[in-house]
Design a protein around this motif. Structure first.
Motif, PDB file in Angstrom:
ATOM      1  N   HIS A  72      94.627  10.914 -31.446  1.00 24.38           N
ATOM      2  CA  HIS A  72      95.050  12.165 -31.742  1.00 24.38           C
ATOM      3  C   HIS A  72      94.598  13.124 -30.348  1.00 24.38           C
ATOM      4  O   HIS A  72      95.378  13.567 -29.731  1.00 24.38           O
ATOM      5  CB  HIS A  72      94.180  12.701 -32.819  1.00 24.38           C
ATOM      6  N   HIS A  76      96.538  14.708 -26.765  1.00 25.90           N
ATOM      7  CA  HIS A  76      96.099  15.986 -26.159  1.00 25.90           C
ATOM      8  C   HIS A  76      96.121  15.989 -24.759  1.00 25.90           C
ATOM      9  O   HIS A  76      96.463  16.692 -24.061  1.00 25.90           O
ATOM     10  CB  HIS A  76      95.036  16.737 -27.019  1.00 25.90           C
ATOM     11  N   HIS A  90     100.286  20.911 -31.203  1.00 26.96           N
ATOM     12  CA  HIS A  90     100.612  19.875 -32.218  1.00 26.96           C
ATOM     13  C   HIS A  90     102.030  19.837 -32.381  1.00 26.96           C
ATOM     14  O   HIS A  90     102.677  19.492 -33.395  1.00 26.96           O
ATOM     15  CB  HIS A  90      99.959  19.965 -33.258  1.00 26.96           C
TER      16      HIS A  90
HETATM   17 ZN   LIG Z   1      94.644  18.438 -32.135  1.00 24.35          ZN
END
Ligand SMILES: [Zn+2]
Length: 202
Positions: A72, A76, A90
């Motif tokens: 995750h 980014h 997101h």
């Molecule tokens: Zn995040």
């Protein structure tokens, strides 16, 4: 570097160590393990002013949450490299990056079946909020190490205890609804909620 590799073994599942290590090396990110933060499982900071980009993960995640949170945050990073902050955190770009990163890990080598099911494309939109109240979050919690914490209000006065982050205290008296506890680290007194989750020192 060898030391880093060994460190990964403490947190990731056996099979994930090598591919995670490769991702860290290839994308030149720094992985930092931190104390538990109630509001997040991990975070990402771009490498500004000549610093390495940094991914941090809470130390007490289970191995599957470790891997998912790592991917995750790495997504980014990839989005930051390409778009800086021109896209939403997101958004579509991040989702695409995450999907690519997850792909090689979507097998029983890395996850049990119940987690894998939640990572199938039809469930993917939910994934962005892994720490929120989703099926994935609920299933992940099943794999958390047994929690031995007890409530502060249930232990006798003068008992020594510690918090999840390792800080040590002694329970003193009551003040209105709360408890006063003395820090063994700096000798100062702190106010605690009676429902605080604490661990008995051994
Ligand atoms: Zn995040």
């Amino acid at each position: 570097m060898e030391k880093d590799y060994e460190k990964l073994r403490q947190y990731f599942s056996e099979k994930a160590v090598e591919p995670v290590y490769q991702l860290i090396v290839n994308h030149k990110v720094q992985l930092v393990i931190t104390r538990q933060r109630r509001t997040k499982l991990g975070d990402y900071r771009p490498g500004l002013n000549g610093n390495y980009p940094r991914i941090s993960l809470n130390y007490n995640l289970n191995p599957y949450s470790f891997l998912l949170t790592f991917l995750h945050e790495l997504a980014h990073h990839l989005v930051w490299i390409k778009y800086r902050n021109r896209v939403s955190p997101h958004g579509t770009e991040w989702k695409a990056a995450l999907k690519n990163l997850q792909k090689p890990f979507l097998s029983t080598d890395f996850f049990p079946m119940d987690i894998l099911e939640q990572l199938q494309p039809e469930n993917a939109p939910l994934y962005a909020a892994a720490s929120a109240d989703t099926n994935l979050a609920r299933i992940l919690r099943k794999y958390d190490p047994k929690n031995n914490s007890i409530l502060l209000e249930t232990i006798p006065e003068n008992t020594l205890f510690c918090l999840a982050d390792g800080r040590r205290f002694q329970k003193l008296g009551r003040r209105r609804k709360n408890y006063i506890c003395r820090s063994l680290d700096n000798n100062r007194n702190y106010i605690f909620n009676p429902l605080a989750e604490v661990y008995l020192s051994d």
